[in-house]
Motif scaffolding. Structure first.
Motif, PDB file in Angstrom:
ATOM      1  N   UNK A 175       0.824  -1.202   0.000  1.00  0.00           N
ATOM      2  CA  UNK A 175       0.000   0.000   0.000  1.00  0.00           C
ATOM      3  C   UNK A 175       0.866   1.264   0.000  1.00  0.00           C
ATOM      4  N   UNK A 176       1.777   1.323  -0.936  1.00  0.00           N
ATOM      5  CA  UNK A 176       2.713   2.447  -1.015  1.00  0.00           C
ATOM      6  C   UNK A 176       2.090   3.633  -1.762  1.00  0.00           C
ATOM      7  N   UNK A 177       2.524   4.795  -1.372  1.00  0.00           N
ATOM      8  CA  UNK A 177       2.087   6.005  -2.057  1.00  0.00           C
ATOM      9  C   UNK A 177       2.793   6.100  -3.417  1.00  0.00           C
TER      10      UNK A 177
ATOM     11  N   UNK B 253      -2.249  -8.794  -3.555  1.00  0.00           N
ATOM     12  CA  UNK B 253      -3.466  -8.097  -3.153  1.00  0.00           C
ATOM     13  C   UNK B 253      -4.715  -8.943  -3.432  1.00  0.00           C
ATOM     14  N   UNK B 254      -4.691  -9.694  -4.514  1.00  0.00           N
ATOM     15  CA  UNK B 254      -5.874 -10.446  -4.891  1.00  0.00           C
ATOM     16  C   UNK B 254      -6.043 -11.757  -4.159  1.00  0.00           C
ATOM     17  N   UNK B 255      -4.930 -12.367  -3.701  1.00  0.00           N
ATOM     18  CA  UNK B 255      -4.988 -13.696  -3.106  1.00  0.00           C
ATOM     19  C   UNK B 255      -5.143 -13.685  -1.595  1.00  0.00           C
ATOM     20  N   UNK B 256      -4.650 -12.640  -0.947  1.00  0.00           N
ATOM     21  CA  UNK B 256      -4.624 -12.607   0.518  1.00  0.00           C
ATOM     22  C   UNK B 256      -5.812 -11.828   1.073  1.00  0.00           C
TER      23      UNK B 256
ATOM     24  N   UNK C  26      -8.101  -5.691   1.260  1.00  0.00           N
ATOM     25  CA  UNK C  26      -8.695  -4.404   1.618  1.00  0.00           C
ATOM     26  C   UNK C  26      -8.037  -3.264   0.847  1.00  0.00           C
ATOM     27  N   UNK C  27      -6.741  -3.383   0.571  1.00  0.00           N
ATOM     28  CA  UNK C  27      -6.052  -2.349  -0.211  1.00  0.00           C
ATOM     29  C   UNK C  27      -6.595  -2.310  -1.641  1.00  0.00           C
ATOM     30  N   UNK C  28      -6.885  -3.482  -2.170  1.00  0.00           N
ATOM     31  CA  UNK C  28      -7.432  -3.572  -3.520  1.00  0.00           C
ATOM     32  C   UNK C  28      -8.842  -2.968  -3.563  1.00  0.00           C
ATOM     33  N   UNK C  29      -9.593  -3.195  -2.508  1.00  0.00           N
ATOM     34  CA  UNK C  29     -10.966  -2.686  -2.448  1.00  0.00           C
ATOM     35  C   UNK C  29     -10.992  -1.170  -2.281  1.00  0.00           C
ATOM     36  N   UNK C  30      -9.998  -0.642  -1.562  1.00  0.00           N
ATOM     37  CA  UNK C  30      -9.956   0.799  -1.305  1.00  0.00           C
ATOM     38  C   UNK C  30      -9.558   1.580  -2.550  1.00  0.00           C
TER      39      UNK C  30
ATOM     40  N   UNK D 123      -9.511   2.084  -9.110  1.00  0.00           N
ATOM     41  CA  UNK D 123      -9.418   1.319 -10.358  1.00  0.00           C
ATOM     42  C   UNK D 123      -8.344   0.244 -10.294  1.00  0.00           C
ATOM     43  N   UNK D 124      -7.158   0.617  -9.875  1.00  0.00           N
ATOM     44  CA  UNK D 124      -6.051  -0.339  -9.840  1.00  0.00           C
ATOM     45  C   UNK D 124      -5.578  -0.541  -8.404  1.00  0.00           C
ATOM     46  N   UNK D 125      -4.840  -1.595  -8.218  1.00  0.00           N
ATOM     47  CA  UNK D 125      -4.288  -1.873  -6.890  1.00  0.00           C
ATOM     48  C   UNK D 125      -3.221  -0.843  -6.553  1.00  0.00           C
ATOM     49  N   UNK D 126      -3.099  -0.485  -5.270  1.00  0.00           N
ATOM     50  CA  UNK D 126      -2.049   0.459  -4.892  1.00  0.00           C
ATOM     51  C   UNK D 126      -0.676  -0.167  -5.100  1.00  0.00           C
TER      52      UNK D 126
END
Length: 295
Positions: free
Chosen positions: A124-126, A151-154, A159-163, A166-169
């Motif tokens: 979850x990096x900026x 992000x997709x498997x764990x 939660x990072x993917x959901x937040x 459009x794309x994963x952080x």
């Protein structure tokens, strides 16, 4: 009168013996739970190599101590010279925990650094993170794994993917040297996790990864084999940190442990207390015998 004095002598002699300090040699603990503790490690001060002093602590479990906290020791492999530790406050594929830094002293970083097959995953990096800009070369994919897969498997990281809209952080797979020189705040990533044995994780999903930190250590060449062969345990002087060979109680308090000859600057740490107490006992015994003869 003389027969009456002998019981008195024996009683007084026994009482005086009870006042003498208990004559035991401090021994180095050789295990904590089911984990063996061998050189260069030690649990008791003065045991093991001085360079590894106070790195381990044994309570209910064995812990590796660093400036950032206590890390549970999962295993020590003395043949491969590796130690695996686990951070109970670290995020994994199944649990998300508040981030913190993994810090080691300069001595620890030099003597027992994380191995090359231990990967630090910064999560979850900026987009302003230095590892995504000027220091992007510090990030890599290992065994063809990607941030999206993590992000997709764990469940913990989903939660990072959901937040994200459009794309994963962004995330970054990197080595210990990155987190050694840059804190999590500087890296601008909210969480991290560590994975070991990454060379063999091709085709294996994050749910089955081994989470922890594997470190390698070197054994100082200090003549410890000769000390052990003579019946002693390698240790050091707690004041000078000079190398010593701690002899067992079967050494007869000589400067040689067992039947071996200790050389190459390795001395047997013996106790003169045994000699002193022995002579005190002999003197007391002779004194009371003289008193008994007098009466």
């Amino acid at each position: 009168m003389r027969p009456l004095s002998k019981p008195l002598t024996i009683i007084n002699f026994t009482l005086l013996l009870s006042l003498l300090p208990t004559l035991t040699l401090s021994q180095c603990r050789d295990s904590c739970g089911d984990i063996s503790i061998n050189y260069p490690f030690g649990l008791d001060d003065g045991c093991g190599a001085p360079q590894f002093r106070r790195m381990l602590n044994c309570s209910t479990d064995l812990f590796f101590l660093t400036p950032s906290g206590s890390y549970k020791v999962e295993s020590i492999n003395y043949d491969k010279k590796t130690i695996v530790v686990y951070d109970p406050a670290m995020s994994t594929c199944s649990i998300l925990q508040p981030h913190h830094d993994f810090l080691m002293t300069d001595i620890q970083s030099a003597l027992i650094p994380p191995t090359s097959d231990t990967v630090f995953a910064l999560l979850n990096c900026s987009i302003d993170s230095p590892v995504l800009n000027h220091y992007s070369y510090l990030c890599f994919n290992f065994s063809s794994h990607s941030c999206d897969e993590l992000y997709g498997s764990c469940n913990a990281f989903r939660v990072f993917h959901m937040m994200a809209n459009t794309t994963s952080p962004p995330c970054c797979f990197t080595s210990y040297d990155t987190v050694k020189f840059m804190s999590m705040n500087v890296l601008d990533c909210t969480h991290y996790t560590t994975v070991t044995n990454t060379d063999g994780l091709s085709g294996i999903g994050p749910q089955d990864w081994v989470y922890g930190i594997k470190m390698s250590f070197a054994v100082p060449d200090s003549g410890c084999d000769r000390c052990a062969a003579s019946g002693g345990t390698c240790g050091f002087d707690t004041e000078t940190e000079g190398q010593l060979c701690l002899c067992s109680s079967s050494s007869n308090y000589t400067r040689e442990c067992g039947l071996g000859s200790v050389t190459a600057g390795v001395n047997c740490a013996t106790s003169s207390v045994g000699f002193q107490a022995f002579f005190v006992i002999v003197l007391i015994y002779k004194l009371f015998n003289s008193v008994a003869l007098f009466f």
